[in-house]
Design an enzyme around this catalytic site. Structure first.
Site, PDB file in Angstrom:
ATOM      1  N   GLY A   1      -8.234  19.220 -42.339  1.00  0.00           N
ATOM      2  CA  GLY A   1      -7.872  17.931 -41.579  1.00  0.00           C
ATOM      3  C   GLY A   1      -7.789  16.785 -42.158  1.00  0.00           C
ATOM      4  O   GLY A   1      -7.691  16.664 -43.326  1.00  0.00           O
ATOM      5  N   GLY A   2      -7.900  15.636 -41.485  1.00  0.00           N
ATOM      6  CA  GLY A   2      -7.917  14.372 -41.976  1.00  0.00           C
ATOM      7  C   GLY A   2      -9.192  14.254 -43.108  1.00  0.00           C
ATOM      8  O   GLY A   2      -9.256  13.311 -43.619  1.00  0.00           O
TER       9      GLY A   2
ATOM     10  N   GLY B   1      12.970   7.993 -74.316  1.00  0.00           N
ATOM     11  CA  GLY B   1      11.927   7.546 -73.232  1.00  0.00           C
ATOM     12  C   GLY B   1      10.550   7.986 -73.503  1.00  0.00           C
ATOM     13  O   GLY B   1       9.446   7.092 -73.355  1.00  0.00           O
ATOM     14  N   ALA B   2      10.346   9.021 -73.778  1.00  0.00           N
ATOM     15  CA  ALA B   2       8.980   9.607 -73.882  1.00  0.00           C
ATOM     16  C   ALA B   2       8.370   9.116 -75.310  1.00  0.00           C
ATOM     17  O   ALA B   2       6.813   8.648 -75.113  1.00  0.00           O
ATOM     18  CB  ALA B   2       8.935  11.057 -74.359  1.00  0.00           C
TER      19      ALA B   2
HETATM   20  C1  HXC Z   1     -18.167  20.400 -33.567  1.00  0.00           C
HETATM   21  C2  HXC Z   1     -18.225  22.200 -35.099  1.00  0.00           C
HETATM   22  C3  HXC Z   1     -17.091  21.849 -35.741  1.00  0.00           C
HETATM   23  C4  HXC Z   1     -16.584  20.674 -35.444  1.00  0.00           C
HETATM   24  C5  HXC Z   1     -18.040  23.658 -36.605  1.00  0.00           C
HETATM   25  N1  HXC Z   1     -18.644  23.377 -35.560  1.00  0.00           N
HETATM   26  N2  HXC Z   1     -16.929  22.589 -36.661  1.00  0.00           N
HETATM   27  N3  HXC Z   1     -18.852  21.574 -34.021  1.00  0.00           N
HETATM   28  N4  HXC Z   1     -17.146  19.952 -34.206  1.00  0.00           N
HETATM   29  N5  HXC Z   1     -15.414  20.249 -35.850  1.00  0.00           N
HETATM   30  C6  HXC Z   1     -19.884  23.938 -35.391  1.00  0.00           C
HETATM   31  C7  HXC Z   1     -19.658  25.275 -34.572  1.00  0.00           C
HETATM   32  O1  HXC Z   1     -19.538  25.130 -33.228  1.00  0.00           O
HETATM   33  C8  HXC Z   1     -20.955  26.152 -34.984  1.00  0.00           C
HETATM   34  O2  HXC Z   1     -21.953  25.810 -34.074  1.00  0.00           O
HETATM   35  C9  HXC Z   1     -21.185  25.647 -36.338  1.00  0.00           C
HETATM   36  O3  HXC Z   1     -20.477  24.354 -36.592  1.00  0.00           O
HETATM   37  C10 HXC Z   1     -20.710  26.681 -37.472  1.00  0.00           C
HETATM   38  O4  HXC Z   1     -19.482  26.906 -37.277  1.00  0.00           O
HETATM   39  P1  HXC Z   1     -18.881  28.653 -37.236  1.00  0.00           P
HETATM   40  O5  HXC Z   1     -17.329  28.373 -36.995  1.00  0.00           O
HETATM   41  O6  HXC Z   1     -19.637  29.359 -36.679  1.00  0.00           O
HETATM   42  O7  HXC Z   1     -18.970  28.763 -38.798  1.00  0.00           O
HETATM   43  P2  HXC Z   1     -17.709  29.554 -39.684  1.00  0.00           P
HETATM   44  O8  HXC Z   1     -17.489  30.660 -39.196  1.00  0.00           O
HETATM   45  O9  HXC Z   1     -18.227  29.451 -41.082  1.00  0.00           O
HETATM   46  O10 HXC Z   1     -16.292  28.451 -39.643  1.00  0.00           O
HETATM   47  C11 HXC Z   1     -16.527  27.195 -40.212  1.00  0.00           C
HETATM   48  C12 HXC Z   1     -15.021  26.368 -39.687  1.00  0.00           C
HETATM   49  C13 HXC Z   1     -15.078  26.608 -38.306  1.00  0.00           C
HETATM   50  C14 HXC Z   1     -13.929  27.261 -40.303  1.00  0.00           C
HETATM   51  C15 HXC Z   1     -15.198  25.224 -40.210  1.00  0.00           C
HETATM   52  O11 HXC Z   1     -16.441  26.184 -37.598  1.00  0.00           O
HETATM   53  C16 HXC Z   1     -13.896  25.772 -37.822  1.00  0.00           C
HETATM   54  O12 HXC Z   1     -12.615  26.089 -37.737  1.00  0.00           O
HETATM   55  N6  HXC Z   1     -14.392  24.544 -36.964  1.00  0.00           N
HETATM   56  C17 HXC Z   1     -13.289  23.558 -36.636  1.00  0.00           C
HETATM   57  C18 HXC Z   1     -12.422  22.848 -37.719  1.00  0.00           C
HETATM   58  C19 HXC Z   1     -11.490  21.901 -37.236  1.00  0.00           C
HETATM   59  O13 HXC Z   1     -10.358  22.233 -36.802  1.00  0.00           O
HETATM   60  N7  HXC Z   1     -11.938  20.844 -37.491  1.00  0.00           N
HETATM   61  C20 HXC Z   1     -11.245  19.605 -36.906  1.00  0.00           C
HETATM   62  C21 HXC Z   1     -10.401  19.435 -38.007  1.00  0.00           C
HETATM   63  S1  HXC Z   1      -9.341  18.020 -37.670  1.00  0.00           S
HETATM   64  P3  HXC Z   1     -23.046  26.785 -33.745  1.00  0.00           P
HETATM   65  O14 HXC Z   1     -23.859  25.827 -32.720  1.00  0.00           O
HETATM   66  O15 HXC Z   1     -22.536  28.089 -33.177  1.00  0.00           O
HETATM   67  O16 HXC Z   1     -23.637  27.099 -34.704  1.00  0.00           O
HETATM   68  C22 HXC Z   1     -10.283  16.680 -38.369  1.00  0.00           C
HETATM   69  C23 HXC Z   1      -9.597  15.513 -38.054  1.00  0.00           C
HETATM   70  C24 HXC Z   1     -10.321  14.332 -39.096  1.00  0.00           C
HETATM   71  O17 HXC Z   1     -11.266  16.810 -38.841  1.00  0.00           O
HETATM   72  C25 HXC Z   1      -9.383  13.165 -38.704  1.00  0.00           C
HETATM   73  C26 HXC Z   1      -9.707  12.191 -39.609  1.00  0.00           C
HETATM   74  C27 HXC Z   1      -8.641  11.185 -39.622  1.00  0.00           C
END
Ligand code: HXC
Length: 514
Positions: free
Chosen positions: A171-172, A405-406
């Site tokens: 993501g971001g 040019g290069a």
């Molecule tokens: C809160 C999160 C989290 C998140 C993971 N966790 N991502 N908690 N916010 N964004 C937590 C899970 O709930 C879990 O908690 C622990 O972290 C580990 O995650 P798992 O899913 O069990 O691990 P894994 O299977 O290795 O998968 C990792 C992952 C997946 C691929 C990163 O967690 C995932 O897809 N997370 C969401 C990613 C996402 O869409 N993020 C937002 C992106 S947009 P527990 O308590 O169960 O251990 C963004 C915008 C930014 O970031 C903007 C900036 C401008």
């Protein structure tokens, strides 16, 4: 309350912090062959040099039941320490704590060390391993990212910024690394704007995580990263090596390393590496290694835009940034990717007071609709802009072909090079012999009784008259034509101008990604 109770309370709290997301989660990280967030810092910094900042920070969110969660250090370890005795600032995301997700205080801790890095004029290394914006913290999390990006840009061109990606970066979140000077990715990391599931839902395209945003994709295709490392340790070693070539800030020169290799060492092997015939390929990296101190060359973006080679080396103990056409790949042609890569590297060198040394052997810019539609004009212009703008010492050696040019773009005298040398094998002209002769002598060739004979004669004439370094040297566009054995010595002597140039230190500009 006596010392005993005070220390008991302190140790209890400290234990929670050190345990991160808990023993089980830390164990899982170790079993996957990775280092934990704290181990990465420990491995990276000099022993006993780490000073932690914000150790006892906890998240402040009260939404979605997060007040019940103890988020140790809020999922990121931050502070400062030394690398080879030089101050650096670090932030290391802890995947064991809520997936290393970025909440308000997590972001505030990173922003704090970014500010300290700027204030104390030292590099910052951000170690990424995060699920991205912490969903429960909503807009506070997004604000936190904004704060980090803003400081990435404020620091740009002031202090070196290195991102290392050890795990997810989605993501971001990708934009903090993208705004930094160098990005290292390990083999277990991935980086994309939207993951495979979203890609399939929106476009119908089925793709794996690795295919979408694995390290090789970014190293070869997107050009978003600069180095790939097999392991966490190798990534951290690379970052340490990279720092050895860089100044702590734009206020300084890069560190001088007493050379073991005699600057006056002769380089007769150059004549064996470079074929005198312009149409024979060779690997420019062999040439580079033959010339620089101890053959040490840290190539940057080795797998992207491969018709140009860029990287760091030392000459007589001084860091130099090398930009060299690569005759082994598409004859060293300049295309969109190689222009972007070289332009960004020239600007990186200029930002950090690193003299630019250019080796030229290119037939020119790449022709064709793909390149034209892709904006080769705009991308090629970046290279002209970067060389013209650069205030650091610019030293150029024309090895073989320098056409059109290069020739101008690749660090020519006309774009402000301080010293330009050529080897006797250099060929400097508007274009190569066949194309040039066919255009200039078109009428004579077409009206001849035997056009092919006249064409061959005219090509030979063009070759002997124009395809050499002496026409340009006679006009002062080349300072000297040198023998292969004196390449190292000549470049080293020319490097002396770096010591006398105005604006040798001081911030020149930011390092916008190109
Ligand atoms: C809160 C999160 C989290 C998140 C993971 N966790 N991502 N908690 N916010 N964004 C937590 C899970 O709930 C879990 O908690 C622990 O972290 C580990 O995650 P798992 O899913 O069990 O691990 P894994 O299977 O290795 O998968 C990792 C992952 C997946 C691929 C990163 O967690 C995932 O897809 N997370 C969401 C990613 C996402 O869409 N993020 C937002 C992106 S947009 P527990 O308590 O169960 O251990 C963004 C915008 C930014 O970031 C903007 C900036 C401008």
């Amino acid at each position: 309350m006596g010392w005993e109770e005070l220390l008991e309370e302190y140790r209890k709290r400290k234990e929670v912090v050190i345990q991160g997301g808990g023993k089980e989660k830390l164990q899982k990280i170790k079993e996957s062959g990775k280092l934990t967030a704290r181990e990465r810092i420990e491995y990276f910094l000099d022993p006993n040099s780490f000073v932690e900042v914000g150790t006892f920070v906890e998240h402040r969110a009260t939404v979605l039941g997060m007040d019940k969660v103890k988020a140790a250090a809020d999922g990121v370890v931050t502070g400062f320490g030394t690398v080879n005795g030089r101050l650096v600032f670090v932030a290391s995301q802890d995947f064991s704590v809520l997936g290393g997700s970025v909440g308000e205080m997590h972001a505030a801790k990173i922003a704090r060390v970014q500010e300290m890095a700027m204030a104390y004029r030292a590099p910052i290394i951000i170690m990424n391993d995060s699920g991205g914006a912490r969903i429960q913290e909503g807009v506070d999390s997004l604000k936190g990212y904004g704060d980090i990006f803003y400081r990435n840009v404020q620091a740009s061109g002031h202090v070196p910024q290195i991102a290392i990606i050890f795990g997810p970066c989605a993501g971001g979140a990708v934009y903090s690394p993208a705004l930094m000077d160098f990005v290292v990715m390990t083999n277990s990391a991935y980086m994309f704007i939207t993951g495979p599931r979203v890609v399939e839902a929106v476009t119908g395209e089925k793709v794996t995580t690795e295919q979408l945003g694995g390290p090789n994709v970014h190293a070869e295709k997107s050009g978003n990263i600069h180095f790939v490392a097999e392991t966490d340790q190798q990534a951290l070693d690379l970052a340490r090596q990279l720092l050895s070539f860089l100044p702590s800030s734009a206020d300084e020169r890069p560190p001088y390393i007493e050379p073991q290799d005699d600057p006056a060492r002769l380089t007769p092997e150059v004549a064996e590496i470079v074929p005198a015939e312009a149409n024979k390929a060779f690997d420019i990296r062999d040439f580079i290694r033959a010339v620089v101190d101890d053959g040490e060359f840290l190539e940057v973006q080795a797998d992207f835009g491969r018709s140009i080679v860029v990287g760091f080396a030392r000459l007589g103990g001084h860091t130099i940034g090398i930009i060299a056409n690569q005759p082994a790949v598409m004859a060293g042609v300049l295309d969109i990717d190689s222009s972007d890569k070289a332009a960004r590297f020239v600007r990186t060198c200029n930002a950090f007071n690193i003299p630019v040394v250019t080796f030229v052997d290119t037939p020119g810019y790449m022709p064709g609709t793909r390149q034209e539609y892709g904006g080769i004009i705009r991308h090629g212009a970046k290279l002209l802009y970067a060389y013209s703008e650069a205030e650091v010492a610019k030293i150029t050696l024309i090895v073989r072909k320098a056409f059109g040019g290069a020739y101008i773009a690749m660090g020519s005298k006309h774009l402000g090079a301080d010293v330009v040398f050529a080897l006797p094998s250099a060929q400097i002209a508007v274009m190569e012999a066949e194309g040039g002769a066919n255009i200039v002598f078109k009428k004579e060739i077409e009206s001849a009784e035997n056009p092919e004979k006249v064409r061959a004669k005219k090509i030979a004439e063009y070759r002997s008259e124009f395809l050499n370094p002496y026409v340009a040297a006679s006009r002062l566009y080349i300072d000297d034509v040198i023998e292969p054995q004196f390449v190292r010595l000549a470049l080293y002597n020319a490097l002396e101008v770096t010591l006398t140039k105005k604006n040798a230190v001081g911030r020149k500009h930011g390092n916008i990604p190109l």
